[in-house]
Motif scaffolding. Sequence first.
Motif, PDB file in Angstrom:
ATOM      1  N   VAL A  54       0.841  -1.200   0.000  1.00  0.00           N
ATOM      2  CA  VAL A  54       0.000   0.000   0.000  1.00  0.00           C
ATOM      3  C   VAL A  54       0.875   1.249   0.000  1.00  0.00           C
ATOM      4  O   VAL A  54       0.618   2.214  -0.734  1.00  0.00           O
ATOM      5  CB  VAL A  54      -0.949  -0.009   1.215  1.00  0.00           C
ATOM      6  CG1 VAL A  54      -1.674   1.331   1.334  1.00  0.00           C
ATOM      7  CG2 VAL A  54      -1.960  -1.149   1.108  1.00  0.00           C
ATOM      8  N   LYS A  57       2.418   1.735  -3.507  1.00  0.00           N
ATOM      9  CA  LYS A  57       1.459   2.271  -4.480  1.00  0.00           C
ATOM     10  C   LYS A  57       1.190   3.745  -4.207  1.00  0.00           C
ATOM     11  O   LYS A  57       1.024   4.543  -5.143  1.00  0.00           O
ATOM     12  CB  LYS A  57       0.152   1.474  -4.433  1.00  0.00           C
ATOM     13  CG  LYS A  57       0.285  -0.006  -4.779  1.00  0.00           C
ATOM     14  CD  LYS A  57       0.981  -0.234  -6.089  1.00  0.00           C
ATOM     15  CE  LYS A  57       0.150   0.163  -7.291  1.00  0.00           C
ATOM     16  NZ  LYS A  57       0.807  -0.178  -8.576  1.00  0.00           N
ATOM     17  N   ASP A  58       1.149   4.130  -2.932  1.00  0.00           N
ATOM     18  CA  ASP A  58       0.972   5.536  -2.581  1.00  0.00           C
ATOM     19  C   ASP A  58       2.172   6.365  -3.059  1.00  0.00           C
ATOM     20  O   ASP A  58       2.015   7.478  -3.559  1.00  0.00           O
ATOM     21  CB  ASP A  58       0.799   5.670  -1.072  1.00  0.00           C
ATOM     22  CG  ASP A  58       0.539   7.104  -0.642  1.00  0.00           C
ATOM     23  OD1 ASP A  58      -0.489   7.662  -1.052  1.00  0.00           O
ATOM     24  OD2 ASP A  58       1.381   7.656   0.113  1.00  0.00           O
ATOM     25  N   LYS A  61       1.836   6.962  -6.774  1.00  0.00           N
ATOM     26  CA  LYS A  61       0.847   7.985  -7.093  1.00  0.00           C
ATOM     27  C   LYS A  61       1.419   9.392  -6.900  1.00  0.00           C
ATOM     28  O   LYS A  61       1.114  10.314  -7.663  1.00  0.00           O
ATOM     29  CB  LYS A  61      -0.388   7.807  -6.211  1.00  0.00           C
ATOM     30  CG  LYS A  61      -1.231   6.590  -6.563  1.00  0.00           C
ATOM     31  CD  LYS A  61      -2.427   6.465  -5.621  1.00  0.00           C
ATOM     32  CE  LYS A  61      -3.244   5.218  -5.939  1.00  0.00           C
ATOM     33  NZ  LYS A  61      -4.378   5.048  -4.990  1.00  0.00           N
ATOM     34  N   ARG A  62       2.257   9.544  -5.887  1.00  0.00           N
ATOM     35  CA  ARG A  62       2.816  10.865  -5.575  1.00  0.00           C
ATOM     36  C   ARG A  62       3.987  11.242  -6.481  1.00  0.00           C
ATOM     37  O   ARG A  62       4.092  12.367  -6.951  1.00  0.00           O
ATOM     38  CB  ARG A  62       3.277  10.913  -4.122  1.00  0.00           C
ATOM     39  CG  ARG A  62       2.161  10.830  -3.097  1.00  0.00           C
ATOM     40  CD  ARG A  62       2.749  10.860  -1.692  1.00  0.00           C
ATOM     41  NE  ARG A  62       1.754  10.613  -0.670  1.00  0.00           N
ATOM     42  CZ  ARG A  62       0.961  11.556  -0.138  1.00  0.00           C
ATOM     43  NH1 ARG A  62       1.064  12.798  -0.559  1.00  0.00           N
ATOM     44  NH2 ARG A  62       0.091  11.239   0.799  1.00  0.00           N
ATOM     45  N   ASP A 466       6.428  11.987   5.473  1.00  0.00           N
ATOM     46  CA  ASP A 466       5.164  12.722   5.522  1.00  0.00           C
ATOM     47  C   ASP A 466       5.188  13.607   6.774  1.00  0.00           C
ATOM     48  O   ASP A 466       5.209  13.109   7.906  1.00  0.00           O
ATOM     49  CB  ASP A 466       3.993  11.748   5.575  1.00  0.00           C
ATOM     50  CG  ASP A 466       2.644  12.443   5.467  1.00  0.00           C
ATOM     51  OD1 ASP A 466       2.608  13.692   5.558  1.00  0.00           O
ATOM     52  OD2 ASP A 466       1.622  11.748   5.312  1.00  0.00           O
ATOM     53  N   ASP A 550       5.565  16.487  -3.197  1.00  0.00           N
ATOM     54  CA  ASP A 550       4.218  16.352  -3.723  1.00  0.00           C
ATOM     55  C   ASP A 550       3.619  17.741  -3.895  1.00  0.00           C
ATOM     56  O   ASP A 550       4.230  18.750  -3.541  1.00  0.00           O
ATOM     57  CB  ASP A 550       3.366  15.473  -2.803  1.00  0.00           C
ATOM     58  CG  ASP A 550       3.005  16.154  -1.494  1.00  0.00           C
ATOM     59  OD1 ASP A 550       3.735  17.095  -1.098  1.00  0.00           O
ATOM     60  OD2 ASP A 550       2.030  15.740  -0.862  1.00  0.00           O
TER      61      ASP A 550
END
Length: 803
Positions: A54, A57-58, A61-62, A466, A550
């Motif tokens: 997960v 995949k995140d 996407k970023r 993050d 991002d």
Amino acid sequence: MPMWTALSRWILRFRLPIIVVIAALTVLMAYFASKAEMTYTMAQILPFDDPEYVAYKDFQKRFGEDANILVIGFETDSLFELPLFRDWMQTGEELRKIESVKNILSVAGIFTLERNDSLESFEVKPLIKESPKSQAELDSLRNIITGLPFYRELLISPSGEGRYATLMLLTLDQQSIDRKDRKGLIDRITQVADGFAQRHKIDIHYSGLPYIRTINSLKLRDELVMFLWMSMLVTALVLFIFFRSLKAIIFPMLVVLLSVIWCVGTMVLLGYKITILTALIPPLIVIIGIPNCIFLTNNFHREYKGHGNKIKAITRVVQRIGNATFLTNFNTALGFVTFAFVDSALLREFGVLSSINVMQVFLLSITVLPIFYSYIKAPKPKQTKHLDNKRMQKVVEWQISMVSHYRPWIYALTAVILGVSIWGMTKIRTTGNFTDDIPDSDRMIVDLKFFERHFHGVMPFEITIDTRKKNGVMKLSTFRKIDQLQQELRKYPEFARPLSIAEVLKFSKQAFYGGDSNEYRLPSSEEIAFLLPYAQNTNLKASVSSSFLDSSRQVTRISAQMADIGTTEMARITGELRPKVDSLFPPDKFDVKFTGSSIIFLKGTDYLIENLMLSLLAAIVLISGLMYFMFYSFKMLLISVIPNVIPLLFTAGLMGFYGISLKSSTILVFNIAYGITVDSAIHFFSRYGLDLKAHHNRIRPAVMDTMKDTSISILYTSIILLLGFCIFIFSTFGGTIALGFLISVTIFVGLFTNLFLLPSLLLSIDRAFTIKAYKEPLIAVFDEEEDIELDSLTIRKEEDNDN
């Protein structure tokens, strides 16, 4: 009417319609088989809800893909000589024209930042706008290039005595490298680069995941064809040696050929593609299917020689060994089907496809072979001569003598094997990396070592940070934490120089001060006040910083290429890094994750091994459960299981002694081998039940007759399986070589345990348990008195003519 009696009648009565239906299905399957495709994407190993997957995949996407970089590199003392440098620059332009090449970065095409005070921003501009015209101009450019720390050890690395190693990074379109025509893309790239290397007489090197996966896929495709033909050739040769008859070769080979066509057709119907595991199934079907044909042919010849009636021999073969053959194939399928319940697409496809096709090769064997034998002439005396093979009879006599008089020695040897095996098992290590199946002499490894030697590797390793706040990255304290973490990464020789937004900020500061390399460092608290507006006003879409932030500037990444290390080393490094990460980025304020293709692959390897261990235990439990219901006795269960578990332990011990790592490709050995070796026990017990009944529950004569009746067939099938799996030793993949070698060893040891230990245990067991075990056996015992009338076996041509 017993099922197998009814089946034998049905096969012979409707032999022509059956052949027509099978032929039609084969044509249909051949059509689907022609549509089979290779897979060119990373195998889906981790489940979709796995936290690591997960997170990856995140990340994609970023920040986009991290596994679409192809690397070209070389080492020379002429890098900054005008002819070579200009040609290297031209080579980059030629590569840029290739449709699927999205971007290129090399020492001849780098970008720099220029301060624009009127806009209070930085402009991203190419350092070299056109090819240098003179050596003096190039010398000036060299001073600028070597004075840009941002690219140091990223695109250029000094190797001493005026020599430089350099590389070119090609970002490829992800869709193009997932298509079957990717070979054409790689060929076009290497053709251009090879031309450059030939003109300047230098060694060019290629790497990166797109290149590695493409080369591996091509090798896999070639090996699939090679193994298929080798398996057919080996089995045909062994059949000829055993039976000395062309008919005994042609019809069994035709059966396995049909099975292979059905196998590939089934693959397409199920929507599967050819992977490194499913590519093994067609040759496996040949190897596994031939023993069925050997048992059927051997028993057909034996029956016919006994009474001279061909039709009666065919029906008796189906009746007598149909159930046992079904159970052996079902056992083998159980060994595979456990993979189907693992939460991994790669293993699930392998398990489903292999188990289905093991049973379909049984169906084809039990129907097609008897029909073929019903159409051809009865065997001639020379075709059944193999039944009187004096050498094989001497082997059986020696076996009987050993079991009768030297059982203590058999038990002693078994104990030694067990002890040595357990000792070797303590030396097994678990590992796995991207290229651990490729030999060291392969060009792919030679090239990879080049990049690891000069740039510490090319495998993608990512850290996402993050901050949990919008614009949280754009704080000087965050930049400093990132820089500190990068310094920790630099302490590990396995990592290349990491890149991050902190490096972009250092680059920006250097540009702010006119390109002074001494200013390539993080700004102070005073400097950040007037430097940040320039950085924030810079167009992110045109800036390299867009690769590290991002859109909300809440999440950033640290990107570090790394060497192709194994799972053990990766676990050690990430384990050591985690406390340092948590001290720099407290978990209550930051969310920091290790990710990237390397992490996913190595985590997937660990996951695969763990699930394969569970599937192995499930296979042993399932097959043991079937064996229990065959005999209705735990003691008989132990007698059947022990001789077939010992070979697995011996193989595991051998892996420990020879340093063969426990990884996804080698742990497959145990599931496959257990399902195969236990087949010999089933064939033995199926005949033992018949002989025990014939001898009125007298154990010793029953065991002796069983050895006489089954040992040659067990020996034949074990030899053909052993030689069949030996073909995988000719693979270029280390894992496939180990698979072939270890399964062959397991089968060889299983031959000893089933020929010697199994009957020894039966003779040593208490008589009461043995008799009790066969009161109501699952294996249907065929008796002479239960034979059907010969009249009912006649093929009724008259009726067909009337119709």
